[in-house]
Design an enzyme around this catalytic site. Structure first.
Site, short mmCIF file in Angstrom:
data_model
loop_
_atom_site.label_atom_id
_atom_site.label_comp_id
_atom_site.label_asym_id
_atom_site.label_seq_id
_atom_site.Cartn_x
_atom_site.Cartn_y
_atom_site.Cartn_z
N LYS A 13 31.32 43.87 48.41
CA LYS A 13 31.81 44.58 47.23
C LYS A 13 30.91 44.37 46.01
O LYS A 13 30.77 45.26 45.18
CB LYS A 13 33.27 44.25 46.92
N ARG A 123 24.15 33.50 53.42
CA ARG A 123 23.78 34.13 52.16
C ARG A 123 22.99 33.19 51.25
O ARG A 123 23.37 32.06 51.02
CB ARG A 123 25.07 34.59 51.46
N ARG A 156 24.86 29.16 47.53
CA ARG A 156 25.99 28.79 46.69
C ARG A 156 26.82 27.70 47.36
O ARG A 156 27.01 27.73 48.57
CB ARG A 156 26.88 30.00 46.43
P1 AMP Z 1 33.08 35.63 43.73
O1 AMP Z 1 31.68 35.59 43.23
O2 AMP Z 1 33.81 36.88 43.35
O3 AMP Z 1 33.16 35.35 45.20
O4 AMP Z 1 33.87 34.44 42.99
C1 AMP Z 1 33.50 33.09 43.15
C2 AMP Z 1 34.63 32.17 42.76
O5 AMP Z 1 35.01 32.38 41.39
C3 AMP Z 1 35.94 32.36 43.55
O6 AMP Z 1 35.93 31.71 44.79
C4 AMP Z 1 36.94 31.76 42.57
O7 AMP Z 1 36.90 30.35 42.58
C5 AMP Z 1 36.40 32.24 41.23
N1 AMP Z 1 36.96 33.56 40.87
C6 AMP Z 1 36.28 34.73 40.72
N2 AMP Z 1 37.11 35.74 40.40
C7 AMP Z 1 38.35 35.21 40.35
C8 AMP Z 1 39.65 35.75 40.11
N3 AMP Z 1 39.83 37.06 39.85
N4 AMP Z 1 40.71 34.90 40.16
C9 AMP Z 1 40.55 33.59 40.42
N5 AMP Z 1 39.38 33.01 40.67
C10 AMP Z 1 38.27 33.81 40.65
#
Ligand code: AMP
Length: 217
Positions: A13, A123, A156
């Site tokens: 996404k 990744r 990451r």
């Molecule tokens: P992502 O890059 O979208 O995979 O986000 C990485 C991490 O950021 C997630 O595993 C959460 O710990 C935190 N995070 C990002 N977006 C959210 C959200 N909408 N609600 C809660 N935690 C979030």
């Protein structure tokens, strides 16, 4: 256009949000990127978020909602949200913020669990420009270096196997209920995400009624 991209971690996404934003000129907002930037800047928000992100857990709703709503406030052209909302509470807060006309569409990018695990644990990301690479499906030309800007690649902390499994579990229990939430609102579009990136973008634009160059019909 007020668009939400739904999908498990590793569904693609992020890259789709980026591509569609580039083609349409609509702002791309990734809550994960906002947290990573805060972490890099050493802010209190960044420190708080880090403790959750490392474990693959969600940052508390009130923290995320405040950050994202502040970020999108006053943006007339709309936005493409990537990684937000991730809970029903967050979705309700978003609906409340746009009580007049709501969100236009929520797009679900569907990928099987095996494929998600394969993608997540392979990744690597550029420290400088955030471009993602994959050790199997799209490795960089020079090991450890970004093709686009020459920056250093890193994995990451939340992309290890154990954390990846935890993130999928968190997705299934806390975020997947959003699929029904938006389906009931008649706003859900579903896409098969196990195809080349370009094909997914093309179908996404088509389903949104946008031409290949990103302009609306
Ligand atoms: P992502 O890059 O979208 O995979 O986000 C990485 C991490 O950021 C997630 O595993 C959460 O710990 C935190 N995070 C990002 N977006 C959210 C959200 N909408 N609600 C809660 N935690 C979030």
């Amino acid at each position: 256009m007020k668009l939400i991209l739904l999908g498990a971690p590793g569904s693609g996404k992020g890259i789709q949000a980026e591509r569609i934003a580039e083609m349409t000129g609509v702002m791309h907002v990734s809550s994960g990127d906002l947290f990573r930037k805060a972490e890099k800047d050493g802010t209190d928000l960044g420190k708080l978020a880090k403790s959750y992100m490392e474990k693959g857990q969600l940052v508390p709703d009130e923290v995320v909602v405040k950050m994202v709503l502040e970020h999108i406030a006053g943006n007339e052209k709309g936005f493409i949200l990537d990684g937000f909302p991730r809970t029903i509470e967050q979705a309700k807060a978003l609906d409340k913020a746009f009580v007049k006309d709501g969100i236009d569409k929520a797009v679900l990018i569907d990928v099987t669990r095996d494929e998600l695990l394969r993608r997540l644990t392979g990744r690597w990301i550029c420290r400088k420009c955030q471009k993602p690479f994959h050790m199997v499906s799209s490795p960089p030309k020079v090991a450890g270096k970004c093709d686009a800007c020459g920056g250093e690649l890193y994995q990451r902390a939340d992309d290890t196997m154990e954390t990846a499994k935890n993130r999928l579990e968190v997705y299934n229990t806390q975020t997947a209920p959003l699929i029904d939430y938006y389906r009931k609102q008649g706003k859900l579009l579903e896409l098969n995400g196990e195809r080349p990136i370009e094909e997914v973008s093309k179908e996404l634009l088509k389903k949104l009624g946008w031409r290949g160059d990103g302009r609306s019909h």
